[in-house]
Design a protein around this motif. Sequence first.
Motif, PDB file in Angstrom:
ATOM      1  N   ALA A 293      12.323  60.690 -13.697  1.00  0.00           N
ATOM      2  CA  ALA A 293      11.373  59.819 -13.007  1.00  0.00           C
ATOM      3  C   ALA A 293       9.942  60.324 -13.155  1.00  0.00           C
ATOM      4  O   ALA A 293       9.009  59.530 -13.234  1.00  0.00           O
TER       5      ALA A 293
ATOM      6  N   SER B  37      21.795  63.921  -8.825  1.00  0.00           N
ATOM      7  CA  SER B  37      23.170  64.253  -9.205  1.00  0.00           C
ATOM      8  C   SER B  37      23.451  63.945 -10.665  1.00  0.00           C
ATOM      9  O   SER B  37      24.282  64.590 -11.285  1.00  0.00           O
ATOM     10  N   CYS B  38      22.774  62.962 -11.249  1.00  0.00           N
ATOM     11  CA  CYS B  38      23.082  62.586 -12.634  1.00  0.00           C
ATOM     12  C   CYS B  38      22.057  63.117 -13.626  1.00  0.00           C
ATOM     13  O   CYS B  38      22.395  63.478 -14.726  1.00  0.00           O
TER      14      CYS B  38
ATOM     15  N   VAL C 138      15.294  51.754  -9.021  1.00  0.00           N
ATOM     16  CA  VAL C 138      16.277  52.272  -8.064  1.00  0.00           C
ATOM     17  C   VAL C 138      17.464  51.311  -7.967  1.00  0.00           C
ATOM     18  O   VAL C 138      18.623  51.732  -7.929  1.00  0.00           O
TER      19      VAL C 138
ATOM     20  N   TRP D 297       9.351  50.336  -9.245  1.00  0.00           N
ATOM     21  CA  TRP D 297      10.229  51.424  -8.813  1.00  0.00           C
ATOM     22  C   TRP D 297      11.463  50.874  -8.113  1.00  0.00           C
ATOM     23  O   TRP D 297      12.559  51.387  -8.250  1.00  0.00           O
TER      24      TRP D 297
ATOM     25  N   LEU E 171       8.402  57.564  -4.779  1.00  0.00           N
ATOM     26  CA  LEU E 171       8.141  57.376  -6.210  1.00  0.00           C
ATOM     27  C   LEU E 171       6.774  56.737  -6.445  1.00  0.00           C
ATOM     28  O   LEU E 171       6.047  57.121  -7.358  1.00  0.00           O
TER      29      LEU E 171
ATOM     30  N   ASN F  10      19.475  61.910  -3.141  1.00  0.00           N
ATOM     31  CA  ASN F  10      20.059  60.721  -3.766  1.00  0.00           C
ATOM     32  C   ASN F  10      19.945  60.695  -5.287  1.00  0.00           C
ATOM     33  O   ASN F  10      20.731  60.023  -5.942  1.00  0.00           O
ATOM     34  N   CYS F  11      18.956  61.365  -5.829  1.00  0.00           N
ATOM     35  CA  CYS F  11      18.584  61.078  -7.205  1.00  0.00           C
ATOM     36  C   CYS F  11      18.701  62.263  -8.160  1.00  0.00           C
ATOM     37  O   CYS F  11      18.156  62.191  -9.263  1.00  0.00           O
TER      38      CYS F  11
ATOM     39  N   LYS G  85      18.482  49.372 -10.299  1.00  0.00           N
ATOM     40  CA  LYS G  85      19.266  49.534 -11.534  1.00  0.00           C
ATOM     41  C   LYS G  85      20.171  50.768 -11.436  1.00  0.00           C
ATOM     42  O   LYS G  85      21.341  50.711 -11.812  1.00  0.00           O
ATOM     43  N   MET G  86      19.623  51.868 -10.906  1.00  0.00           N
ATOM     44  CA  MET G  86      20.441  53.069 -10.736  1.00  0.00           C
ATOM     45  C   MET G  86      21.678  52.757  -9.899  1.00  0.00           C
ATOM     46  O   MET G  86      22.779  53.190 -10.198  1.00  0.00           O
TER      47      MET G  86
HETATM   48  C1  HEC Z   1      25.109  57.689 -11.058  1.00  0.00           C
HETATM   49  C2  HEC Z   1      24.170  58.446 -11.851  1.00  0.00           C
HETATM   50  C3  HEC Z   1      22.691  58.275 -11.549  1.00  0.00           C
HETATM   51  C4  HEC Z   1      22.053  58.465 -10.348  1.00  0.00           C
HETATM   52  C5  HEC Z   1      22.643  58.949  -9.031  1.00  0.00           C
HETATM   53  C6  HEC Z   1      20.674  58.157 -10.578  1.00  0.00           C
HETATM   54  N1  HEC Z   1      20.480  57.828 -11.883  1.00  0.00           N
HETATM   55 FE1  HEC Z   1      18.696  57.450 -12.777  1.00  0.00          FE
HETATM   56  N2  HEC Z   1      19.616  57.176 -14.556  1.00  0.00           N
HETATM   57  C7  HEC Z   1      20.977  57.265 -14.772  1.00  0.00           C
HETATM   58  C8  HEC Z   1      21.245  56.924 -16.150  1.00  0.00           C
HETATM   59  C9  HEC Z   1      22.634  56.884 -16.790  1.00  0.00           C
HETATM   60  C10 HEC Z   1      20.012  56.650 -16.753  1.00  0.00           C
HETATM   61  C11 HEC Z   1      19.746  56.226 -18.175  1.00  0.00           C
HETATM   62  C12 HEC Z   1      19.594  57.459 -18.993  1.00  0.00           C
HETATM   63  C13 HEC Z   1      19.174  57.147 -20.393  1.00  0.00           C
HETATM   64  O1  HEC Z   1      18.787  56.013 -20.654  1.00  0.00           O
HETATM   65  O2  HEC Z   1      19.252  58.066 -21.200  1.00  0.00           O
HETATM   66  C14 HEC Z   1      19.001  56.834 -15.730  1.00  0.00           C
HETATM   67  C15 HEC Z   1      17.636  56.696 -15.950  1.00  0.00           C
HETATM   68  C16 HEC Z   1      16.657  56.813 -14.989  1.00  0.00           C
HETATM   69  C17 HEC Z   1      15.244  56.628 -15.224  1.00  0.00           C
HETATM   70  C18 HEC Z   1      14.584  56.327 -16.561  1.00  0.00           C
HETATM   71  C19 HEC Z   1      14.092  54.927 -16.643  1.00  0.00           C
HETATM   72  C20 HEC Z   1      15.180  53.915 -16.728  1.00  0.00           C
HETATM   73  O3  HEC Z   1      14.991  52.854 -16.105  1.00  0.00           O
HETATM   74  O4  HEC Z   1      16.206  54.123 -17.381  1.00  0.00           O
HETATM   75  C21 HEC Z   1      14.623  56.799 -14.014  1.00  0.00           C
HETATM   76  C22 HEC Z   1      13.151  56.663 -13.710  1.00  0.00           C
HETATM   77  C23 HEC Z   1      15.657  57.092 -13.032  1.00  0.00           C
HETATM   78  N3  HEC Z   1      16.875  57.117 -13.660  1.00  0.00           N
HETATM   79  C24 HEC Z   1      15.422  57.305 -11.699  1.00  0.00           C
HETATM   80  C25 HEC Z   1      16.417  57.504 -10.753  1.00  0.00           C
HETATM   81  C26 HEC Z   1      16.176  57.537  -9.330  1.00  0.00           C
HETATM   82  C27 HEC Z   1      14.827  57.365  -8.664  1.00  0.00           C
HETATM   83  C28 HEC Z   1      17.379  57.771  -8.739  1.00  0.00           C
HETATM   84  C29 HEC Z   1      17.696  57.807  -7.244  1.00  0.00           C
HETATM   85  C30 HEC Z   1      17.575  56.533  -6.572  1.00  0.00           C
HETATM   86  C31 HEC Z   1      18.390  57.885  -9.793  1.00  0.00           C
HETATM   87  N4  HEC Z   1      17.751  57.706 -11.004  1.00  0.00           N
HETATM   88  C32 HEC Z   1      19.709  58.183  -9.586  1.00  0.00           C
HETATM   89  C33 HEC Z   1      21.923  57.610 -13.855  1.00  0.00           C
HETATM   90  C34 HEC Z   1      21.693  57.877 -12.512  1.00  0.00           C
END
Ligand code: HEC
Length: 154
Positions: free
Chosen positions: A89, A82-83, A104, A100, A127, A79-80, A106-107
């Motif tokens: 994390a 791809s981006c 999640v 956490w 996490l 899940n986590c 927020k993501m």
């Molecule tokens: C659709 C794309 C995408 C996916 C899939 C994704 N993320 Fe993110 N994530 C981002 C973006 C965009 C940021 C912000 C990056 C930045 O601030 O430079 C981010 C930032 C974060 C951060 C940094 C803290 C914060 O709050 O910004 C964490 C921790 C994180 N992601 C965890 C996760 C986890 C756990 C998952 C799986 C549930 C996940 N991400 C899936 C796009 C994604």
Amino acid sequence: MKAPTPGMLAIGLLGVTVFTLMMVGPPGSYTPPPEPHSTGPAPSSISVNGFTLASDTVDLPIDEQQYPDGPHADVINANCTSCHSASMAMTQPVLSADQWKATVTKMKDVYKAPVAEKDIPAIIDYLTAMSVAQDGAPTGKVQNPAPDASGGTG
Ligand code: HEC
């Protein structure tokens, strides 16, 4: 209707001739492309005029692409990653399950991560466990002291 002048006819004929020559090319001008020869694995270094370019591998300890093995690691990796890589994390401070969960969520809501609702508890479990394990003892540094913990005894 006006008959074309000899000049116009000549230009037209010239155009057709040039076009035909371009398509056909001069006699014997076709050379087949060189056969790609198989040289096996790419060389790890190349020397040209005294300069040597060597390819090397480096270990980047923090930028893990995948989440390390553990309970539900397969779920979070599905899940986590791809981006952004797992290090996004893994480099967070120690967070509680609620924090956490907020990340999640927020993501999912803000960044449109395609996370299945049923996978969220497993991801939060992973996490939270990882977060504590990374910090060593759970009683180590306190990120979020409870308001009543300080007591004001200075
Ligand atoms: C659709 C794309 C995408 C996916 C899939 C994704 N993320 Fe993110 N994530 C981002 C973006 C965009 C940021 C912000 C990056 C930045 O601030 O430079 C981010 C930032 C974060 C951060 C940094 C803290 C914060 O709050 O910004 C964490 C921790 C994180 N992601 C965890 C996760 C986890 C756990 C998952 C799986 C549930 C996940 N991400 C899936 C796009 C994604």
